[in-house]
Write an enzyme that holds these catalytic residues in place. Sequence first.
Site, mmCIF file in Angstrom:
data_model
loop_
_atom_site.group_PDB
_atom_site.id
_atom_site.type_symbol
_atom_site.label_atom_id
_atom_site.label_comp_id
_atom_site.label_asym_id
_atom_site.label_seq_id
_atom_site.Cartn_x
_atom_site.Cartn_y
_atom_site.Cartn_z
ATOM 1 N N GLN A 46 0.833 -1.215 0.000
ATOM 2 C CA GLN A 46 0.000 0.000 0.000
ATOM 3 C C GLN A 46 0.860 1.254 0.000
ATOM 4 O O GLN A 46 0.725 2.130 -0.838
ATOM 5 C CB GLN A 46 -0.899 0.016 1.240
ATOM 6 C CG GLN A 46 -1.935 -1.076 1.272
ATOM 7 C CD GLN A 46 -2.772 -1.040 2.548
ATOM 8 O OE1 GLN A 46 -2.526 -0.265 3.456
ATOM 9 N NE2 GLN A 46 -3.772 -1.905 2.593
ATOM 10 N N ARG A 273 9.023 0.470 13.373
ATOM 11 C CA ARG A 273 7.891 -0.431 13.650
ATOM 12 C C ARG A 273 8.049 -1.265 14.906
ATOM 13 O O ARG A 273 7.054 -1.626 15.529
ATOM 14 C CB ARG A 273 7.683 -1.356 12.443
ATOM 15 C CG ARG A 273 7.099 -0.592 11.314
ATOM 16 C CD ARG A 273 6.592 -1.457 10.228
ATOM 17 N NE ARG A 273 6.167 -0.542 9.174
ATOM 18 C CZ ARG A 273 6.220 -0.795 7.890
ATOM 19 N NH1 ARG A 273 6.664 -1.955 7.461
ATOM 20 N NH2 ARG A 273 5.817 0.092 7.019
ATOM 21 N N GLU A 354 12.106 -10.604 -0.629
ATOM 22 C CA GLU A 354 11.964 -10.915 0.802
ATOM 23 C C GLU A 354 12.563 -12.269 1.190
ATOM 24 O O GLU A 354 13.016 -12.444 2.327
ATOM 25 C CB GLU A 354 10.479 -10.842 1.215
ATOM 26 C CG GLU A 354 10.295 -10.888 2.727
ATOM 27 C CD GLU A 354 8.859 -10.678 3.182
ATOM 28 O OE1 GLU A 354 8.016 -10.236 2.368
ATOM 29 O OE2 GLU A 354 8.586 -10.958 4.365
#
Length: 520
Positions: A46, A273, A354
């Site tokens: 996003q 985070r 990833e």
Amino acid sequence: MDVKTDVLIIGSGIAALQAALVLEKHFQIQIVTKSSIYMSSSYRAQGGIAAVTSEEDHIQHHIADTLKAGEYHHEKRHVKTLIKDGTEIMQNYLKDGLPVDRQVDGKPALGLEGAHSHHRILHAGGDRTGQIFIDYLLHKLSPKTKINCYEMAYELLRNTDGDCVGVLTKGEKGTKRYLAHHVILATGGAGALYSSTSNFPTNTGDGIALAFRAGAAISDMEFMQFHPSLLWCKNEAKGLVSEAVRGAGGIFVNAQHQPIMTGLHAQLDLAPRHITALALFTKRAAGEETFIDITNIQDFEAKFPTIAQLCHVHHVHLQDGLIPVAPGSHFLMGGVIADDKGRTTIPNLYAVGEVACTGVHGANRLASNSLLEGITFGQKMAQFIIQKGCHQKNFLLEKHQCPDKMPPLFSKPQLQQHMMRFLGIVRNIDDLQHFVKQLPSLQSLIQVNLKGLELAELELFMMHVVATLMAHAAITRTETRGAHIRKDKSEMKSQWASRWIIFSQGQMKVRNSLYEYHQT
Ligand code: SIN
């Protein structure tokens, strides 16, 4: 059935497509992916892509932010490559017409996310960046590149010299054998090992399990990033509420509308985070509900159409100004050790995106650096393969000795619950040891014979391989660093600085570098 190709790419996210685009001009390319071409974390992204494109920003700032967010547990030369080369590649995409959102003066509209010192997040369609970028790349890809969907890779094939020359896959139509000069793992992360996740259920760490079983080196498995804000309804995570929402003015609050990131956390709604996820976890563990207050954001639905739709589907009324959120697994910093050309410790086996561990994310990835990683290392790896050419002559496969039967495994929901509880945001030694005793041994995971297993059984086994690596690494790193938070070892320890926990050939070692030549 055998399929022969020059380069085999396993996975279909941004790193896979970027590599395919460069390689297809030179070689025959075959993509194999476990589900639909759109089931990747890239497609779901996003927030956007972090890259230096404004005059106020500088590459050095982006590098500094990346290192700070990741607690300096990096391969620094790869961070420099990521930011410098990545910025150049993004600037070329912008010139080429990638449809990012722009301001009225035509300059890219830049978002802000956690731990960034500058507005530098390029985005498209508001919060539809991943979808728009993937569609853009797919549109550019020629029909020469073959794509086979709904096939899960479950065993890498090595020749008698030890080179990787292919893979076995399983799909609805049975087993297939692919043979190739170069094999690329671009299989994504392992967020679906957890019961609360932003990831697709297909993100079960398969590439890491395949590489581990084939003997490749794996590292940083203790570092799973938890995103602080997943939409939380009916006691379940329902998808991501991008950090860009807080970048646009949203703040974390409790049910009484009181800010959460105050006191020690003052002004830290956009902290790295591991800090925001821990703060929300702590509140929720104390029985409080957690929300993002969006009353300061004008035109929310136009800026964040995907999130607005997600809220709508789950009966969250945006006019109330509160979106219920909770943390969940999001991104694995660890994976198959690869250099900036994607090379792993097995010749002709590459890892990118990833699934790879190149040391660019440290102990906690900086927001929106992962799409940048995919395009940058996807391109560098492809250029390296072009230089190398396709000259493999030995497709004689080594004989596999996998004598063992399947050890006892958890069911999928059990494993996901245990991961959340024992290997979640906050860990402690008693829980970790209790958990690891119930998992198969590292050695036994290599020797299990996978022949004849059904798709669901294969996937569950892969999940156990990854969970076992993560549990051992989390026990071994006796400190708190970035996303690895140990309640019983709550400080960062100097003796753990620049130490990597590496799994290779079924063994675990602690080294002072990601790469073999520095082995201690
Ligand atoms: C987000 O939009 O919050 C996620 C971005 C990322 O993980 O890089």
